[in-house]
Enzyme design. Sequence first.
Site, short mmCIF file in Angstrom:
data_model
loop_
_atom_site.label_atom_id
_atom_site.label_comp_id
_atom_site.label_asym_id
_atom_site.label_seq_id
_atom_site.Cartn_x
_atom_site.Cartn_y
_atom_site.Cartn_z
N LYS A 152 -21.16 -16.47 -1.45
CA LYS A 152 -21.10 -16.87 -0.03
C LYS A 152 -20.77 -18.34 0.05
O LYS A 152 -21.27 -19.10 -0.78
CB LYS A 152 -22.45 -16.61 0.66
CG LYS A 152 -22.92 -15.16 0.67
CD LYS A 152 -22.24 -14.35 1.74
CE LYS A 152 -22.65 -12.87 1.63
NZ LYS A 152 -22.09 -12.03 2.66
N LYS A 178 -20.50 -9.00 -6.45
CA LYS A 178 -19.75 -8.12 -5.54
C LYS A 178 -18.79 -8.94 -4.69
O LYS A 178 -19.14 -10.02 -4.21
CB LYS A 178 -20.74 -7.37 -4.63
CG LYS A 178 -20.08 -6.49 -3.59
CD LYS A 178 -21.11 -5.87 -2.67
CE LYS A 178 -20.48 -5.15 -1.51
NZ LYS A 178 -19.75 -6.03 -0.59
N ASP A 180 -16.88 -9.62 -1.21
CA ASP A 180 -17.24 -9.29 0.16
C ASP A 180 -16.19 -8.36 0.76
O ASP A 180 -15.08 -8.25 0.24
CB ASP A 180 -17.46 -10.56 1.00
CG ASP A 180 -18.77 -10.45 1.77
OD1 ASP A 180 -19.03 -9.35 2.29
OD2 ASP A 180 -19.52 -11.44 1.83
N GLU A 181 -16.56 -7.71 1.86
CA GLU A 181 -15.70 -6.65 2.39
C GLU A 181 -14.35 -7.18 2.86
O GLU A 181 -13.35 -6.47 2.80
CB GLU A 181 -16.41 -5.89 3.51
CG GLU A 181 -16.76 -6.67 4.78
CD GLU A 181 -17.98 -7.57 4.63
OE1 GLU A 181 -18.65 -7.49 3.58
OE2 GLU A 181 -18.24 -8.37 5.55
N HIS A 270 -18.46 0.28 0.08
CA HIS A 270 -18.89 -0.54 1.21
C HIS A 270 -18.64 0.29 2.47
O HIS A 270 -17.82 1.20 2.45
CB HIS A 270 -18.10 -1.85 1.23
CG HIS A 270 -18.74 -2.89 2.09
ND1 HIS A 270 -19.58 -3.85 1.57
CD2 HIS A 270 -18.70 -3.10 3.42
CE1 HIS A 270 -20.01 -4.61 2.56
NE2 HIS A 270 -19.50 -4.17 3.70
N ARG A 271 -19.36 0.00 3.58
CA ARG A 271 -19.25 0.89 4.75
C ARG A 271 -18.92 0.13 6.03
O ARG A 271 -19.36 0.54 7.13
CB ARG A 271 -20.54 1.69 4.93
CG ARG A 271 -21.75 0.79 5.11
CD ARG A 271 -22.99 1.53 5.54
NE ARG A 271 -24.09 0.60 5.72
CZ ARG A 271 -25.25 0.89 6.29
NH1 ARG A 271 -25.48 2.11 6.72
NH2 ARG A 271 -26.19 -0.02 6.43
N HIS A 303 -23.66 1.78 0.69
CA HIS A 303 -24.62 0.97 1.44
C HIS A 303 -25.42 1.86 2.41
O HIS A 303 -24.85 2.70 3.10
CB HIS A 303 -23.90 -0.11 2.25
CG HIS A 303 -23.36 -1.21 1.41
ND1 HIS A 303 -23.72 -2.53 1.57
CD2 HIS A 303 -22.50 -1.19 0.36
CE1 HIS A 303 -23.09 -3.27 0.68
NE2 HIS A 303 -22.33 -2.48 -0.06
N LYS A 310 -30.78 -8.20 8.21
CA LYS A 310 -30.10 -8.70 9.40
C LYS A 310 -29.31 -7.64 10.17
O LYS A 310 -28.80 -7.91 11.25
CB LYS A 310 -29.14 -9.84 8.99
CG LYS A 310 -27.94 -9.37 8.20
CD LYS A 310 -27.02 -10.51 7.80
CE LYS A 310 -25.77 -9.95 7.15
NZ LYS A 310 -24.92 -10.94 6.52
N GLY A 354 -27.97 -7.04 3.02
CA GLY A 354 -27.81 -7.62 4.36
C GLY A 354 -29.04 -8.38 4.82
O GLY A 354 -30.00 -7.79 5.31
N GLY A 378 -26.75 -14.21 0.51
CA GLY A 378 -27.18 -15.46 1.12
C GLY A 378 -28.54 -15.87 0.54
O GLY A 378 -28.80 -17.05 0.30
C1 CAP Z 1 -24.53 -9.06 2.90
C2 CAP Z 1 -23.12 -8.63 3.17
C3 CAP Z 1 -22.88 -7.12 3.27
C4 CAP Z 1 -23.73 -6.38 4.26
C5 CAP Z 1 -23.12 -5.03 4.64
C6 CAP Z 1 -22.58 -9.28 4.41
O1 CAP Z 1 -24.67 -10.45 2.76
O2 CAP Z 1 -22.30 -9.09 2.13
O3 CAP Z 1 -21.52 -6.97 3.63
O4 CAP Z 1 -24.96 -6.15 3.66
O5 CAP Z 1 -23.95 -4.32 5.47
O6 CAP Z 1 -21.41 -9.68 4.38
O7 CAP Z 1 -23.28 -9.27 5.40
P1 CAP Z 1 -26.10 -11.18 2.84
P2 CAP Z 1 -24.63 -2.93 5.04
O8 CAP Z 1 -26.97 -10.61 1.72
O9 CAP Z 1 -25.82 -12.62 2.62
O10 CAP Z 1 -26.67 -10.91 4.20
O11 CAP Z 1 -25.22 -3.13 3.68
O12 CAP Z 1 -25.67 -2.67 6.09
O13 CAP Z 1 -23.53 -1.94 5.05
MG MG Z 2 -20.44 -8.46 3.09
#
Ligand code: CAP
Ligand code: MG
Length: 430
Positions: A152, A178, A180-181, A270-271, A303, A310, A354, A378
Site C-alpha cells: 500500500k 498480493k 491489489d485489484e 478477488h471479488r 475473498h 472496513k 479489508g 494497511g
Molecule cells: C484490503 C484490500 C482488498 C479488500 C477487498 C483493499 O486492503 O486490498 O482489496 O480486502 O475486499 O484494497 O481494500 P487493507 P474483500 O487490508 O489495507 O484494508 O476482501 O471484502 O473482497
Molecule cells: Mg485491494
Amino acid sequence: MAIDWYNEFVDKNYEPAQDELICLFYFEPAAGISDEEAVGRIASESSTGTWTTLFTMPPRMKALQATAFEIDGNFVKVAYPLDLWEEGNAVQLLSGIAGNIFGMKALKNLRLIDVTFPPGYIRHFRGPHFGNDGIRKMLKIYGRPLTGAVPKPKIGFSAKEHAEIGYETWMGGFDFVKDDENLTSTSFNRFDDRVKHMTKLRDRAEKETGQTKSAFLNITADVDTMKKRADLLAANGWNYAMIDVVVAGTASVMTMRDYCSDLGLAIHAHRAMHAAFDRNKKHGLTMQFLAKMMRLIGVSQIHTGTAIGKLVGTKKEAMVLADVLREKKVAPVDGMLLAQDWGKIRNAFPVSSGGLHPGLVPPVLDIYGTELVLLVSGGIHGHPKWTRAGAMATMQAIEAWCEGMTLEEKAKKAKELAGALKKWGYYKPK
Ligand code: CAP
Ligand code: MG
C-alpha cells in the site's frame, strides 16, 4: 381466452426429483400481484416460459418447466429439471436462474439466495485443482492461517519498489504478497517487470528464511493476455495466479481454471464489484451463491470478508461462506443456505481481508479458525516500525490466538505486537 401463462409453473404439492437443481429466492411481488403469480413468473421466465399462453405447446416440453413448489413468507423454492442445463456450462446456468427474472416488472425485489447442485450437474465440473490439503502440502504450512499482504498505497509503486515491499512482507513471516485489484500492468509497473523483480526477491526471501514464499500476482485482463501472464508465472516458478473474478466474468474464469491447472497454478479469486449485486439484502445475488459458483468452476480461494473490518459483511455471512467453500457436505441455514453435497469437488479457502490489523486478528480467527487465508495490508504497512515489523506483529497475534493467550499477554514479550497495539489497539475501521 387466457392470456397469462404463469400458473402452470406453481405446484405447492410438487416433490422435486433427486436430479433437479433447487433454487431459493427471496421475493417481493409488485403492487397488485399475488405471491403465486409472482413465483410463477420467476419459475417461468428462468426456464421455458414467456408472458403469454402460446398457440402450440408440444407436450414433451412440459418436462422442462421449472416449478415453484414451496412458498414461505417472502421465500420460495423453485425446482429446475436437469435437462434444462448444458453440461459444464456455468454461464448458461446464470442466464437462466440469475438472468431476466431480476428485471421483471411483476417483482418489486428478487434475490437469488442459493442453489443446490445435484450430483448429475456437478459431475461435469472439475472444481479447484489443489484443494486445501493440496495447497498446504505445496506450501508446507500447517496448523495456522496462510498470511499475505498487498503493498500500500494500492497502486503507484514501480515494479522494483513493489517487490522490495514484498520482500519486507515475506521477511516479516508472511507467506504471500498480493497485488491489489486495480494493479495489473500499468505504465509504471508492468506485469512482466513485476514478475522479474518479485521472482528475484522471492528467491532471496526463501533462501534467507528457509520458508516457502509465494504471491498472488494479478493476471486479470482479456483471456489471451491472462494466458500469457499465467505462462510467465509458471515459467518463473510461481504456484498461484490472481484473477478478479467478477469483473473478469464467469466464462473467462472457467477457461483460466483449466489453463492454470495445466500449469500447476492455483487461482486466488478477488471479488471486486460483488457488492454491486450482493449488498442490497432484498435484490440481486448473495455472496454465498457467488462463492458456490466459484468453487464449482474451480478457484482455489475467494475473498469472503472480515465481518469486523472496513467492508460490509456480517459474522453469520462469513461463517456461511466458510462452510460453502470448505465443507464436503454443507448443512442448510434458514433463509441463507441450502444443503450441498460437493461429491468429488475439492474444497477452497475463504480469504479474510479489508481493514485488518494485529488487534483484529483474534475476532477474525474466532469466526474462521485456521483454515483461512488472512490478508493484513494497511495494518502491516502502517506499523510504526514499518512493514516487516507489521507482518511480525500479525504473526505474533496469530500465535497468541493459537496458544490461547490474550494479545496483551503476548505483547509483553513481542515488541512488534506491542507497537501495533499502541497504534491501533482494537480499533474497527469504518
Ligand atoms: C484490503 C484490500 C482488498 C479488500 C477487498 C483493499 O486492503 O486490498 O482489496 O480486502 O475486499 O484494497 O481494500 P487493507 P474483500 O487490508 O489495507 O484494508 O476482501 O471484502 O473482497
Ligand atoms: Mg485491494
